[in-house]
Design a protein around this motif. Structure first.
Motif, short mmCIF file in Angstrom:
data_model
loop_
_atom_site.label_atom_id
_atom_site.label_comp_id
_atom_site.label_asym_id
_atom_site.label_seq_id
_atom_site.Cartn_x
_atom_site.Cartn_y
_atom_site.Cartn_z
N SER A 72 -25.33 -16.99 4.79
CA SER A 72 -25.66 -18.20 4.36
C SER A 72 -25.60 -18.40 2.84
O SER A 72 -25.65 -19.61 2.17
CB SER A 72 -27.27 -18.80 4.69
OG SER A 72 -28.15 -17.39 4.15
N ALA A 73 -25.36 -17.39 2.13
CA ALA A 73 -25.10 -17.38 0.82
C ALA A 73 -23.56 -17.70 0.24
O ALA A 73 -23.22 -17.69 -0.75
CB ALA A 73 -25.24 -15.78 0.34
N LEU A 74 -22.86 -17.69 1.37
CA LEU A 74 -21.54 -18.05 1.03
C LEU A 74 -21.34 -19.64 1.14
O LEU A 74 -21.91 -20.31 2.04
CB LEU A 74 -20.65 -17.47 2.24
CG LEU A 74 -20.61 -15.92 2.20
CD1 LEU A 74 -19.54 -15.61 3.21
CD2 LEU A 74 -20.12 -15.40 0.86
N ILE A 75 -20.39 -20.10 0.30
CA ILE A 75 -20.13 -21.63 0.34
C ILE A 75 -18.88 -21.66 1.42
O ILE A 75 -17.74 -21.09 1.12
CB ILE A 75 -19.72 -22.12 -1.13
CG1 ILE A 75 -21.06 -21.90 -1.94
CG2 ILE A 75 -19.31 -23.71 -0.83
CD1 ILE A 75 -22.15 -22.53 -1.63
N ALA A 76 -18.90 -22.83 2.28
CA ALA A 76 -17.91 -22.75 3.45
C ALA A 76 -17.48 -24.09 3.37
O ALA A 76 -18.21 -25.22 3.28
CB ALA A 76 -18.35 -22.06 4.58
N ARG A 77 -16.30 -24.33 3.75
CA ARG A 77 -15.45 -25.45 4.10
C ARG A 77 -14.62 -25.10 5.44
O ARG A 77 -13.94 -24.32 5.76
CB ARG A 77 -14.32 -25.84 3.04
CG ARG A 77 -15.31 -26.29 1.72
CD ARG A 77 -14.21 -26.63 0.58
NE ARG A 77 -13.13 -27.79 1.00
CZ ARG A 77 -12.61 -28.21 0.09
NH1 ARG A 77 -12.49 -27.70 -1.27
NH2 ARG A 77 -11.88 -29.36 0.39
N VAL A 113 -14.36 -19.68 2.98
CA VAL A 113 -15.64 -19.29 2.26
C VAL A 113 -15.36 -18.55 0.86
O VAL A 113 -14.50 -18.05 0.62
CB VAL A 113 -16.56 -18.45 3.30
CG1 VAL A 113 -16.60 -19.33 4.62
CG2 VAL A 113 -16.00 -16.94 3.46
N SER A 114 -16.47 -18.66 0.10
CA SER A 114 -16.50 -18.12 -1.26
C SER A 114 -17.90 -17.97 -1.67
O SER A 114 -18.80 -18.74 -1.31
CB SER A 114 -15.73 -18.91 -2.26
OG SER A 114 -15.67 -18.67 -3.50
N PRO A 115 -18.24 -16.95 -2.39
CA PRO A 115 -19.53 -16.60 -2.99
C PRO A 115 -19.99 -17.69 -3.75
O PRO A 115 -18.81 -18.16 -4.52
CB PRO A 115 -19.33 -15.25 -3.76
CG PRO A 115 -18.33 -14.46 -3.11
CD PRO A 115 -17.20 -15.77 -2.61
N ILE A 134 -8.32 -23.06 -3.38
CA ILE A 134 -9.02 -23.17 -1.95
C ILE A 134 -8.35 -24.58 -1.44
O ILE A 134 -7.92 -24.62 -0.30
CB ILE A 134 -10.41 -23.64 -2.09
CG1 ILE A 134 -11.12 -22.10 -2.13
CG2 ILE A 134 -11.03 -24.15 -0.71
CD1 ILE A 134 -12.75 -22.13 -2.28
N ASP A 135 -8.50 -25.66 -2.62
CA ASP A 135 -7.73 -26.82 -2.28
C ASP A 135 -6.33 -26.77 -1.80
O ASP A 135 -5.91 -27.43 -0.95
CB ASP A 135 -7.96 -27.90 -3.41
CG ASP A 135 -9.25 -28.37 -3.57
OD1 ASP A 135 -10.30 -28.44 -2.59
OD2 ASP A 135 -9.63 -28.69 -4.69
#
Length: 308
Positions: A150-155, A276-278, A291-292
């Motif tokens: 859950s600490a990762l930022i996900a798209r 995903v990214s920290p 990412i984009d």
């Protein structure tokens, strides 16, 4: 300790080459070597193993690289915020994904990325195990399956779509199954990993209870390429995600989709693909831009789903 020495150190660690680092920073190779030697002298530690063929990090060098990359990323972030959106993107970015996805798709996207942003150096780390992104110093990962951290930022990129297929030669000889249960009378090419042989699930709608098939055949493997090549040679039916297959397989009718009016999978639930990214990386303009770029290249729906 000079900032240039740290930047050269991280670039040599990424490229495995003093000459490539020198070319990137447009300085003589002797300058890179001199800065690295001085850095090792100041630290009192050997950071690289060197020989005539390769340069690789020592155990201490690997630990130091992760820490220094964090420091440089923080500095670059501060510079980005001051310079604004018009600042050119440069530096090292570390990307991780599964071996097959990296080889088949992400590597091609990275080639395009570096044509647009030539000052970005990429370290592409391919592994089929989930790694600790923070501990490994990874900026971006593309993961297949359920997200646990859950600490990762996900798209989300997409839901993974599967295709059951076989060669035209096999189907002409053995017939085309019209219902999932008919698969039991066919030779199947089965993926067998650490959890055992995969089961195949078929639904006509997502709300349906699945028909579960235990595929049987004379060839099982934990290697995707082996099974796909066997299918191309007419050895049987194979079920994999659409991104596994080359466009030419379907364009040239080397493989023919079967039971296309059914939703197929190897899991009881849908499986997503996410980038995903920290949290500490996603603040970087460089990371957000990459990412984009990846998402734009893959598209929505992903380009590989359009091949079927």
């Amino acid at each position: 300790m000079q900032l240039n020495a740290l930047r050269y150190f991280v670039m040599v660690a990424t490229t495995g080459s003093f000459s490539a680092t020198a070319k990137h920073y447009q300085v003589p190779s002797s300058s890179v070597s001199r800065f690295i030697s001085q850095l090792e002298k100041e630290l009192g530690q050997q950071l690289f193993y060197r020989n005539t063929r390769s340069v690789r990090l020592t155990e201490m060098g690997e630990k130091y690289c992760v820490q220094i990359k964090d420091v440089l990323d923080t500095l670059d972030l501060a510079n980005e915020e001051i310079a604004g959106k018009n600042a050119s993107l440069r530096g090292v970015i570390k990307i991780n994904t599964a071996v097959a996805l990296g080889r088949s798709h992400l590597s091609r996207i990275i080639y395009k990325l570096q044509e647009v942003y030539p000052d970005i150096s990429v370290e592409l780390m391919l592994t089929d195990r989930f790694i600790d992104l923070v501990q490994e110093g990874v900026d971006i990962a593309i993961r297949i399956g359920q997200l646990q951290d859950s600490a990762l930022i996900a798209r989300k990129i997409c839901e993974q779509r599967y295709v059951l297929c076989a060669s035209s030669a096999y189907l002409e000889k053995q017939g085309v199954p019209q219902h999932p249960q008919e698969i039991e009378h066919h030779a199947c090419l089965v993926y067998k990993g650490g959890a055992g042989s995969q089961l195949w699930y078929f639904r006509q709608t997502l709300d349906d209870k699945p028909i579960i098939i235990e595929p049987q055949g004379s060839l099982k493997s934990n290697n995707v390429e082996v099974l796909v090549n066997a299918a191309l040679e007419g050895r049987g039916l194979v079920l994999f995600p659409t991104w596994i297959f080359e466009h030419s397989y379907f364009k040239n009718a080397e493989l023919i989709p079967v039971l296309s009016n059914w939703i197929s999978s190897v899991d009881t639930h849908s499986v997503g693909i996410h980038v995903v990214s920290p949290e500490n990386r996603i603040r970087s303009q460089k990371v957000r831009t990459v990412i984009d770029f990846i998402l734009n290249e893959i598209g929505d729906p992903p380009y590989w789903d359009k091949w079927i």
